[in-house]
Enzyme design. Structure first.
Site, mmCIF file in Angstrom:
data_model
loop_
_atom_site.group_PDB
_atom_site.id
_atom_site.type_symbol
_atom_site.label_atom_id
_atom_site.label_comp_id
_atom_site.label_asym_id
_atom_site.label_seq_id
_atom_site.Cartn_x
_atom_site.Cartn_y
_atom_site.Cartn_z
ATOM 1 N N SER A 118 0.950 -1.020 -0.141
ATOM 2 C CA SER A 118 -0.134 0.007 0.001
ATOM 3 C C SER A 118 0.899 1.102 -0.096
ATOM 4 O O SER A 118 1.587 1.647 0.803
ATOM 5 C CB SER A 118 -0.910 -0.046 1.318
ATOM 6 N N GLY A 143 1.242 -2.059 4.119
ATOM 7 C CA GLY A 143 1.542 -0.625 3.854
ATOM 8 C C GLY A 143 2.979 -0.576 4.850
ATOM 9 O O GLY A 143 4.072 -0.623 4.389
ATOM 10 N N SER A 144 2.647 -0.373 6.035
ATOM 11 C CA SER A 144 4.186 -0.165 7.186
ATOM 12 C C SER A 144 4.898 -1.117 6.934
ATOM 13 O O SER A 144 6.165 -0.625 7.239
ATOM 14 C CB SER A 144 3.101 0.405 8.411
ATOM 15 N N HIS A 181 -1.161 -1.374 -4.288
ATOM 16 C CA HIS A 181 -2.394 -1.019 -3.673
ATOM 17 C C HIS A 181 -2.312 0.497 -3.428
ATOM 18 O O HIS A 181 -1.698 1.118 -2.665
ATOM 19 C CB HIS A 181 -2.486 -1.526 -2.399
ATOM 20 N N ASP A 223 -6.781 -6.519 4.068
ATOM 21 C CA ASP A 223 -5.861 -5.274 4.363
ATOM 22 C C ASP A 223 -6.126 -4.538 5.649
ATOM 23 O O ASP A 223 -6.967 -4.284 6.091
ATOM 24 C CB ASP A 223 -6.633 -4.394 3.371
ATOM 25 N N ASP A 283 -4.393 3.614 -1.957
ATOM 26 C CA ASP A 283 -5.533 3.998 -0.881
ATOM 27 C C ASP A 283 -6.067 5.352 -0.953
ATOM 28 O O ASP A 283 -5.384 6.312 -0.618
ATOM 29 C CB ASP A 283 -5.017 3.837 0.490
ATOM 30 N N MET A 291 -11.435 -6.005 5.191
ATOM 31 C CA MET A 291 -10.456 -5.028 6.109
ATOM 32 C C MET A 291 -10.409 -5.474 7.512
ATOM 33 O O MET A 291 -11.084 -5.827 7.974
ATOM 34 C CB MET A 291 -11.523 -3.577 6.297
ATOM 35 N N MET A 308 -8.719 8.154 -0.087
ATOM 36 C CA MET A 308 -9.569 8.673 1.029
ATOM 37 C C MET A 308 -9.986 10.083 0.914
ATOM 38 O O MET A 308 -9.149 10.991 0.582
ATOM 39 C CB MET A 308 -8.688 8.417 2.369
ATOM 40 N N HIS A 322 -8.423 1.162 -3.869
ATOM 41 C CA HIS A 322 -9.393 1.010 -2.923
ATOM 42 C C HIS A 322 -9.801 2.205 -2.671
ATOM 43 O O HIS A 322 -9.168 3.376 -1.959
ATOM 44 C CB HIS A 322 -8.398 0.602 -1.432
ATOM 45 N N MET A 379 -11.837 4.484 -0.515
ATOM 46 C CA MET A 379 -12.497 5.029 0.808
ATOM 47 C C MET A 379 -13.073 6.175 0.657
ATOM 48 O O MET A 379 -12.488 7.118 1.366
ATOM 49 C CB MET A 379 -11.549 4.852 2.029
HETATM 50 C C1 DX5 Z 1 -6.151 1.350 5.573
HETATM 51 C C2 DX5 Z 1 -5.887 1.323 4.305
HETATM 52 C C3 DX5 Z 1 -4.706 0.056 4.359
HETATM 53 C C4 DX5 Z 1 -3.300 0.803 4.699
HETATM 54 C C5 DX5 Z 1 -2.569 -0.402 5.119
HETATM 55 O O1 DX5 Z 1 -7.321 2.250 5.654
HETATM 56 O O2 DX5 Z 1 -7.147 0.551 3.527
HETATM 57 O O3 DX5 Z 1 -4.531 -0.334 3.151
HETATM 58 O O4 DX5 Z 1 -2.689 1.449 4.154
HETATM 59 O O5 DX5 Z 1 -1.411 -0.004 5.944
HETATM 60 P P1 DX5 Z 1 -0.697 -1.261 7.095
HETATM 61 O O6 DX5 Z 1 -0.231 -2.382 6.277
HETATM 62 O O7 DX5 Z 1 0.348 -0.370 7.647
HETATM 63 O O8 DX5 Z 1 -1.786 -1.353 8.003
HETATM 64 ZN ZN ZN Z 2 -6.466 -0.201 1.299
#
Ligand code: DX5
Ligand code: ZN
Length: 224
Positions: A9, A201-202, A34, A179, A36, A141, A38, A70, A72
């Site tokens: 991500s 992501g992290s 991926h 995710d 994200d 999720m 928002m 994705h 959101m």
């Molecule tokens: C959260 C996102 C995820 C997030 C994942 O709302 O949809 O994709 O970036 O990040 P980690 O892997 O750090 O939880």
């Molecule tokens: Zn996501």
């Protein structure tokens, strides 16, 4: 075990050198990018839009990787064409944002993009039941959407198993993507529960180690 693909991500990437970070992840074996999106309404955070999809798409295309968007955002149907135009391969929408879910899924497919659906941790899986035959990806999720770096919600694993059973029962070939809070330490458990794509992501872009080392840790965990 099914070949499980990794979907870094970019929310957790260094946006000052996003292209190089995406390329490093793809060189290290990631098969999805991926993205994200928002809007600060459906989720408290504001992130990125079609411009960033347009920027990373050529890099993903060079590796044959999937641009996995994705959404959101509230009323996602307003932006489907923009993201399709920008180069999204998959557009995943939240059931909570789509009163006309069946129609929105159709609209994504009519744009030549693969439709995905997702739901927040408290939304019952049964909300997806009627549209499971119509989608190419279902995203579970495992954190509350809005931010990277959160902890995996342990109850997600049983939910993944139940969704796997639902998909198998109708002979669906849709990907089961998970995710949120995914690390090398829980990746094998999540894959064993039935996931086919893991978003991280992290655990990919964060921490002291390189992107290549972080992805190698996932590959090792999934091979064990
Ligand atoms: C959260 C996102 C995820 C997030 C994942 O709302 O949809 O994709 O970036 O990040 P980690 O892997 O750090 O939880
Ligand atoms: Zn996501």
């Amino acid at each position: 075990m099914t070949h499980v693909r990794l979907a870094p991500s970019i929310l957790s990437a260094d946006f000052a050198c996003l292209g190089a970070q995406v390329e490093a992840a793809l060189v290290a074996g990631a098969e999805f990018v991926h993205v994200d999106v928002m809007d600060g309404h459906f989720v408290p955070n504001i992130t990125i839009g079609p411009l960033v999809v347009k920027a990373v798409q050529p890099i993903a295309a060079r590796f044959g990787a999937t641009v996995d968007v994705h959404l959101m955002i509230a009323q996602p149907e307003r932006y489907l064409a923009d993201f399709a135009q920008a180069g999204a391969d998959i557009l995943t929408i939240h059931v909570e944002t789509c009163p006309h879910l069946h129609r929105t899924i159709q609209a994504i497919r009519e744009l030549g993009v693969r439709p995905g659906v997702t739901l927040n941790p408290a939304t019952p899986l049964v909300m997806l039941e009627e549209v499971l035959p119509d989608v190419d990806l279902v995203l579970v999720m495992s954190v509350n959407p809005g931010f990277g770096g959160q902890s995996y919600i342990p109850a997600s694993t049983a939910r993944i198993r139940r969704l796997r059973t639902m998909l198998d029962a109708i002979g669906s070939t849709a990907d089961l993507e998970v995710d949120g809070g995914i690390k090398p330490g829980n990746a094998a458990e999540i894959a064993a529960a039935g996931a086919t794509v893991l978003v991280a992501g992290s655990a990919v872009f964060g921490g002291p180690n390189s992107i290549a080392e972080n992805l190698a840790a996932f590959h090792a965990a999934l091979q064990a």
